[in-house]
Design an enzyme around this catalytic site. Structure first.
Site, mmCIF file in Angstrom:
data_model
loop_
_atom_site.group_PDB
_atom_site.id
_atom_site.type_symbol
_atom_site.label_atom_id
_atom_site.label_comp_id
_atom_site.label_asym_id
_atom_site.label_seq_id
_atom_site.Cartn_x
_atom_site.Cartn_y
_atom_site.Cartn_z
ATOM 1 C CG ASP A 167 -1.967 -1.289 1.107
ATOM 2 O OD1 ASP A 167 -1.908 -1.977 0.067
ATOM 3 O OD2 ASP A 167 -2.707 -1.293 2.042
ATOM 4 C CG ASP B 259 -6.379 0.219 1.273
ATOM 5 O OD1 ASP B 259 -6.750 -1.150 1.332
ATOM 6 O OD2 ASP B 259 -6.878 0.975 2.191
ATOM 7 C CG HIS C 78 -11.505 1.254 0.480
ATOM 8 N ND1 HIS C 78 -11.642 -0.018 0.755
ATOM 9 C CD2 HIS C 78 -10.366 1.799 1.124
ATOM 10 C CE1 HIS C 78 -10.561 -0.104 1.913
ATOM 11 N NE2 HIS C 78 -10.114 0.914 2.041
ATOM 12 C CG HIS D 258 -15.323 0.423 1.798
ATOM 13 N ND1 HIS D 258 -14.971 0.090 3.178
ATOM 14 C CD2 HIS D 258 -15.111 -0.644 1.100
ATOM 15 C CE1 HIS D 258 -14.547 -1.274 3.101
ATOM 16 N NE2 HIS D 258 -14.778 -1.656 1.947
ATOM 17 C CG HIS E 65 -8.330 5.498 2.996
ATOM 18 N ND1 HIS E 65 -9.347 5.127 3.987
ATOM 19 C CD2 HIS E 65 -7.712 4.107 2.751
ATOM 20 C CE1 HIS E 65 -9.202 4.080 4.215
ATOM 21 N NE2 HIS E 65 -8.205 3.326 3.546
ATOM 22 C CE LYS F 59 -3.939 -4.358 1.522
ATOM 23 N NZ LYS F 59 -4.469 -3.458 2.054
ATOM 24 C CB CYS G 6 -2.112 -2.789 5.411
ATOM 25 S SG CYS G 6 -3.817 -2.090 5.297
#
Length: 200
Positions: free
Chosen positions: A11, A49, A51, A55, A84, A109, A154
């Protein structure tokens, strides 16, 4: 490095670097060292990441709640974050100085709207798999070296899952940076050591 060792870069995205929506202090300072480390590994995997807007892990999705509050979700406790790494946004893009050409796989993810995902291996329900473990098994990977953001979320979750799955795991702490939310860094490092993760 041996051919059965993979480098994970977790990330390293604009929103987690200074100026981003969920900036980790010094998040950009690790990029150069990670780029150098890539040359030592024949298998490099990036995570991202990713999203959708609205989310369920975003504080803005819960009326009356603010960032960094803790709520209970069907899968367990969930920290609420500022919006984010929204799919397709500048914040979701990798840091511009991060080498991405060496990556053989990018794991995205957190794209399921109703569940967050810290680990590169599993969603936060601890059972929904990303498919990464199968890829590593097919590649004959047995050991992992982890770098990236953030140490206590993470990176730590990915390292703990990797150890649980039977990989040898090393975390390069100098090439990670932490959020350290209410003592989360010390707690994560304790869990990592207990799980047999080498912290270097």
């Amino acid at each position: 490095m041996p051919a059965d060792t993979a480098l994970f870069v977790i990330d390293v995205q604009n929103d987690f670097c200074p100026g981003g929506a969920l900036a980790v202090d010094g998040g950009d300072q690790i990029v150069s060292g990670i780029n150098t480390l890539m040359d030592e590994h024949s298998c490099v995997i990036l995570t991202q990441d990713w999203h959708p807007a609205g989310h369920s892990s975003f504080a803005s999705s819960h009326e009356g709640k603010g960032p960094f509050e803790l709520i209970e979700m069907p899968y367990g406790p969930q920290v609420l974050w500022p919006d984010h790494c929204v799919i397709g946004s500048h914040g979701a893009s990798f840091h511009p100085d991060l080498r991405t050409d060496t990556a053989q796989m990018i794991v995205r993810k957190g794209f399921r709207p109703h569940i967050d995902s810290y680990s590169a291996f599993f969603e936060n329900d601890r059972s929904t798999a990303t498919g990464l473990h199968g890829y590593l098994q097919e590649r004959g990977i047995r050991s992992l070296v982890l770098t990236g953001l953030a140490t206590d979320f993470c990176v730590a979750y990915s390292a703990l899952d990797a150890a649980r799955l039977g990989y040898g795991v090393e975390m390069h702490e100098s090439l990670c940076r932490a959020i350290d939310l209410d003592g989360s860094l010390a707690a994560a490092k304790s869990q990592l050591r207990d799980a047999g993760v080498k912290i270097s």
